[in-house]
Design a protein around this motif. Structure first.
Motif, PDB file in Angstrom:
ATOM      1  N   ASP A   1       0.866  -1.182   0.000  1.00 18.98           N
ATOM      2  CA  ASP A   1       0.000   0.000   0.000  1.00 18.98           C
ATOM      3  C   ASP A   1       0.901   1.228   0.000  1.00 18.98           C
ATOM      4  OD1 ASP A   1      -2.024   1.847   0.278  1.00 18.98           O
ATOM      5  OD2 ASP A   1      -2.220   1.561   2.444  1.00 18.98           O
ATOM      6  N   ALA A   2       1.149   1.778  -1.200  1.00 18.45           N
ATOM      7  CA  ALA A   2       2.035   2.933  -1.335  1.00 18.45           C
ATOM      8  C   ALA A   2       1.240   4.209  -1.077  1.00 18.45           C
ATOM      9  CB  ALA A   2       2.663   2.962  -2.723  1.00 18.45           C
ATOM     10  N   THR A   3       1.475   4.807   0.061  1.00 22.43           N
ATOM     11  CA  THR A   3       0.726   6.004   0.444  1.00 22.43           C
ATOM     12  C   THR A   3       1.517   6.802   1.479  1.00 22.43           C
ATOM     13  OG1 THR A   3      -1.315   6.818   1.475  1.00 22.43           O
ATOM     14  CG2 THR A   3      -0.484   4.690   2.229  1.00 22.43           C
TER      15      THR A   3
ATOM     16  N   ASP B   1      10.552  19.497  -3.195  1.00 21.15           N
ATOM     17  CA  ASP B   1       9.485  18.562  -2.861  1.00 21.15           C
ATOM     18  C   ASP B   1       8.802  19.058  -1.587  1.00 21.15           C
ATOM     19  OD1 ASP B   1      10.999  17.735  -0.607  1.00 21.15           O
ATOM     20  OD2 ASP B   1      12.050  16.238  -1.816  1.00 21.15           O
ATOM     21  N   GLU B   2       7.870  18.283  -1.074  1.00 21.97           N
ATOM     22  CA  GLU B   2       7.113  18.718   0.100  1.00 21.97           C
ATOM     23  C   GLU B   2       7.605  18.076   1.395  1.00 21.97           C
ATOM     24  OE1 GLU B   2       2.915  18.429  -0.561  1.00 21.97           O
ATOM     25  OE2 GLU B   2       2.941  19.952  -2.132  1.00 21.97           O
ATOM     26  N   MET B   3       8.879  17.666   1.427  1.00 25.34           N
ATOM     27  CA  MET B   3       9.479  17.158   2.656  1.00 25.34           C
ATOM     28  C   MET B   3       9.879  18.367   3.504  1.00 25.34           C
ATOM     29  SD  MET B   3       9.615  13.728   2.329  1.00 25.34           S
ATOM     30  CE  MET B   3      11.040  12.836   2.872  1.00 25.34           C
TER      31      MET B   3
ATOM     32  N   LYS C   1       8.037  22.332  -8.331  1.00 23.70           N
ATOM     33  CA  LYS C   1       7.673  21.811  -7.018  1.00 23.70           C
ATOM     34  C   LYS C   1       6.866  20.530  -7.199  1.00 23.70           C
ATOM     35  CE  LYS C   1       7.650  26.367  -4.838  1.00 23.70           C
ATOM     36  NZ  LYS C   1       8.163  27.076  -6.032  1.00 23.70           N
ATOM     37  N   PHE C   2       7.175  19.531  -6.373  1.00 25.25           N
ATOM     38  CA  PHE C   2       6.566  18.210  -6.510  1.00 25.25           C
ATOM     39  C   PHE C   2       6.016  17.747  -5.168  1.00 25.25           C
ATOM     40  CE2 PHE C   2       9.925  18.724  -9.576  1.00 25.25           C
ATOM     41  CZ  PHE C   2       9.375  18.257 -10.770  1.00 25.25           C
ATOM     42  N   SER C   3       4.914  17.018  -5.228  1.00 27.94           N
ATOM     43  CA  SER C   3       4.323  16.504  -3.995  1.00 27.94           C
ATOM     44  C   SER C   3       5.064  15.281  -3.475  1.00 27.94           C
ATOM     45  CB  SER C   3       2.844  16.141  -4.226  1.00 27.94           C
ATOM     46  OG  SER C   3       2.723  15.145  -5.234  1.00 27.94           O
TER      47      SER C   3
END
Length: 301
Positions: A128-130, A194-196, A220-222
């Motif tokens: 489950d990739a989430t 990214d959003e880290m 910018k990437f999630s």
């Protein structure tokens, strides 16, 4: 009926070493150190009172006694395997569901799943990739990998990867700078965000003592994995986490411009609820993950 048999570990170490004719290759298959495999075989020889191998320089050969014993051991192990399957049943539910952060799943875990299949071909792993945290009391998940500072106290946890952060870019981009890209030049390039939020380009620039602020624009990437894919395509410079860039570095798709590494208090942790800890299949997945993480760190370029 009383049996006077050697320990199973010694038999498995001997069988793998004899099949591979190598203690090193056997250790990789069994996820033990080379010294541990060699010790188990030596202990078996001492117990039997015979020499099973002729040990040469980086080469093993079976003695006549070793060849004879190998046939018996493989036959016995095959019988045990057949007996196990007869009581487990091919139709039994042998699945384990693991929740994994999206980028870690695609960039690190999924490319290695074939190794788990070799170890446990009967195991049905459901990924489950989430990036959403699962609720173990509500969701049908056996274990998870979480990126966090401190894993929850109510879950059994094991550190998989400590968090180290460093810039990465494509070899083609590096070539434009004749193989040398210094920190001052980095901040003048297109930076991939990214959003880290725990560690950003602002944090990296501050850590190396530069006053420049990173490009406000750029992309910018999630998900970090998408930012890394953009870096591979030569669209800018991304911040890479060790676990997420290991394969791309090893394959030459990404390079590290210089060794200025940032660290955070975060990490990737395996977390397991109490209800899953006694499940042997869950333990197999945990042990496999730890082994793969160790090999990833050892094989970094």
């Amino acid at each position: 009926m009383k049996f006077d048999l050697p320990p199973m570990m010694s038999l498995c170490a001997f069988e793998a070493s004899a099949r591979k004719l190598s203690f090193t290759k056997a250790s990789q298959e069994l996820h033990l150190t080379q010294a541990a495999v060699s010790f188990q075989v030596r202990k078996l020889e001492d117990r039997l009172g015979v020499q099973l191998f002729v040990r040469g320089h980086r080469k093993l050969l079976l003695t006549p006694e070793g060849l004879l014993f190998l046939t018996a051991v493989q036959s016995a192990l095959s019988t045990l395997e057949a007996g196990k399957m007869s009581i487990v049943g091919c139709g039994a539910d042998r699945h384990v569901t693991i929740s994994v952060p999206f980028s870690l799943s695609g960039k690190w875990m999924v490319p290695r799943l074939h190794k788990l299949t070799r170890i446990r071909p009967d195991l049905d792993l459901r990924v489950d990739a989430t990036d959403h945290l699962v609720d173990f009391d509500r969701d049908p998940v056996h274990l998870a990998i979480r990126y966090c500072e401190h894993p929850p106290d109510n879950l059994h946890s094991v550190l998989l990867f400590a968090d180290t952060v460093f810039p990465v870019c494509s070899p083609n981009l590096m070539a434009k700078f004749e193989g040398h890209l210094d920190p001052g030049q980095v901040v003048k390039q297109i930076l991939l965000h990214d959003e880290m939020a725990d560690y950003t380009w602002y944090d990296w620039i501050k850590s190396i003592g530069l006053n420049n602020e990173p490009t406000v624009g750029g992309h910018k990437f999630s998900h970090t994995g998408n930012a890394l894919d953009a870096a591979i395509a030569g669209q800018g410079i991304a911040l890479g986490r060790l676990a997420l860039v290991a394969d791309d570095l090893a394959m030459g798709r990404l390079v590290i411009p210089f060794t200025m590494v940032g660290t955070t208090d975060y990490g990737y942790y395996i977390v397991v609820p109490e209800k899953s800890r006694s499940d042997p299949l869950v333990r197999t997945v945990v042990e496999w993950l730890i082994s793969e993480a160790s090999m990833t760190e050892q094989n970094l370029p």
